[in-house]
Design a protein around this motif. Structure first.
Motif, short mmCIF file in Angstrom:
data_model
loop_
_atom_site.label_atom_id
_atom_site.label_comp_id
_atom_site.label_asym_id
_atom_site.label_seq_id
_atom_site.Cartn_x
_atom_site.Cartn_y
_atom_site.Cartn_z
N CYS A 14 0.99 5.23 0.50
CA CYS A 14 0.35 3.96 0.21
C CYS A 14 0.59 2.84 1.33
O CYS A 14 -0.27 1.90 1.53
N HIS A 39 -4.22 -1.65 -2.94
CA HIS A 39 -4.47 -0.32 -2.42
C HIS A 39 -4.10 0.83 -3.42
O HIS A 39 -4.98 1.80 -3.39
N ALA A 40 -3.08 0.85 -4.06
CA ALA A 40 -2.65 2.10 -5.02
C ALA A 40 -3.60 1.94 -6.05
O ALA A 40 -3.94 3.36 -6.51
N ALA A 64 3.04 5.02 -6.42
CA ALA A 64 3.44 3.71 -5.63
C ALA A 64 3.68 2.70 -6.45
O ALA A 64 4.48 1.85 -5.89
N ASN A 69 -2.82 5.55 -7.45
CA ASN A 69 -1.60 6.03 -7.05
C ASN A 69 -0.31 5.39 -7.92
O ASN A 69 0.18 4.41 -7.40
N ARG A 102 -2.38 1.45 3.75
CA ARG A 102 -2.86 0.08 3.36
C ARG A 102 -3.62 -0.36 4.77
O ARG A 102 -2.90 -0.46 5.63
#
Lengths: 179, 179
Positions: free
Chosen positions: B12, B118-119, A9, A6, B16
């Motif tokens: 995002c 997480h991204a 983000a 992503n 998360r």
């Protein structure tokens, strides 16, 4: 590159910066709720979610706070709103050794709030209150915040009046590899 | 909807969640640098950037930490790496009233790190260390961290072994409008 990445983000994280001057554009209720939802999506120790958000929209109250608080005055005066991120004592750890976790949890929530604001095109700035006793007392006085809550920071928000360049804070000397 | 809105960044933040089980997939050096850059993009009081990141890649050291630390053991053992987010005392405020700002700054950095992970498709979990004296001592012992640094948390990282559902933590009772 992995399709799961992503980049957008990452871009939001890397381009967020403190914004202290705002335009006259109003912030919708929907936008306020979105940034508060983001704040509450933060992690917290033992999932205690020890936070509370005081949303200040009235100009008069914002001016009272700006008059009383020794810090962030200019931003507060020209912001469209402000959010006080506070700890909720009823959700703190009872164990005195663990009590400061509230500060970490509320800080993660504040960072999410800043990032969500930036993602929505808003500008914001984290004005520190806790742990400075004078600032805590000033903010309590201006807002009438009860002792149940500990104000951690106040975040003025608005659509940016100009374009702010993010700082490049990358410093490889702040990384140590232990293997 | 405003074209400037970064829905992907909001997504995002909202998706998360803590990830404690990881696959065998390795994490590239480039990925590690990206998440550390994101961590260092956090705001800090007076721009002190009072943080330091200890990156633990070796399996043996990770096992030693897991053996010593009373918390996060299972995640540490199956993670591909771990990052200790620590405060750098040389960058703390000298004024004792302001010293705790380091904890807020390091927490914002840790949240950025989790979001960036997480991204990038990684999973991670914030394992609290500070302010618990026992955990701080255990982590110091396992890593040989000098007194110059205060370990705030340790974050095991890896590509998720499964699919984790984020918690819905939205609670309108945690918002008060002051006007």
């Amino acid at each position: 590159m992995d399709s799961k990445i992503n980049k957008s983000a990452l871009d939001c994280i890397m381009t967020r910066t403190s914004v202290r001057s705002y335009s006259d554009k109003e912030i919708s209720r929907e936008t306020v709720e979105t940034i508060l939802r983001a704040a509450m999506a933060a992690p917290s120790a033992m999932n205690k979610q020890p936070w509370h958000f005081f949303v200040i929209r009235g100009e008069q109250l914002r001016d009272t706070i700006a008059d009383t608080l020794e810090y962030g005055r200019q931003s507060l005066r020209n912001a469209k709103m402000a959010v006080v991120v506070a700890g909720d004592r009823s959700r703190f750890f009872e164990d005195v050794e663990a009590v400061d976790y509230w500060l970490e949890d509320c800080s993660a929530a504040a960072e999410n709030l800043l990032l969500a604001a930036h993602a929505l095109g808003l500008g914001a700035v984290w004005c520190g209150v806790y742990p400075i006793p004078g600032r805590i007392a000033q903010l309590r006085k201006a807002t009438g915040l009860s002792g149940e809550f500990v104000p951690m920071c106040i975040i003025p928000l608005g659509y940016p009046a100009g374009v702010e360049e993010p700082k490049d804070k990358w410093d490889p000397d702040k990384v140590t590899y232990l293997d």
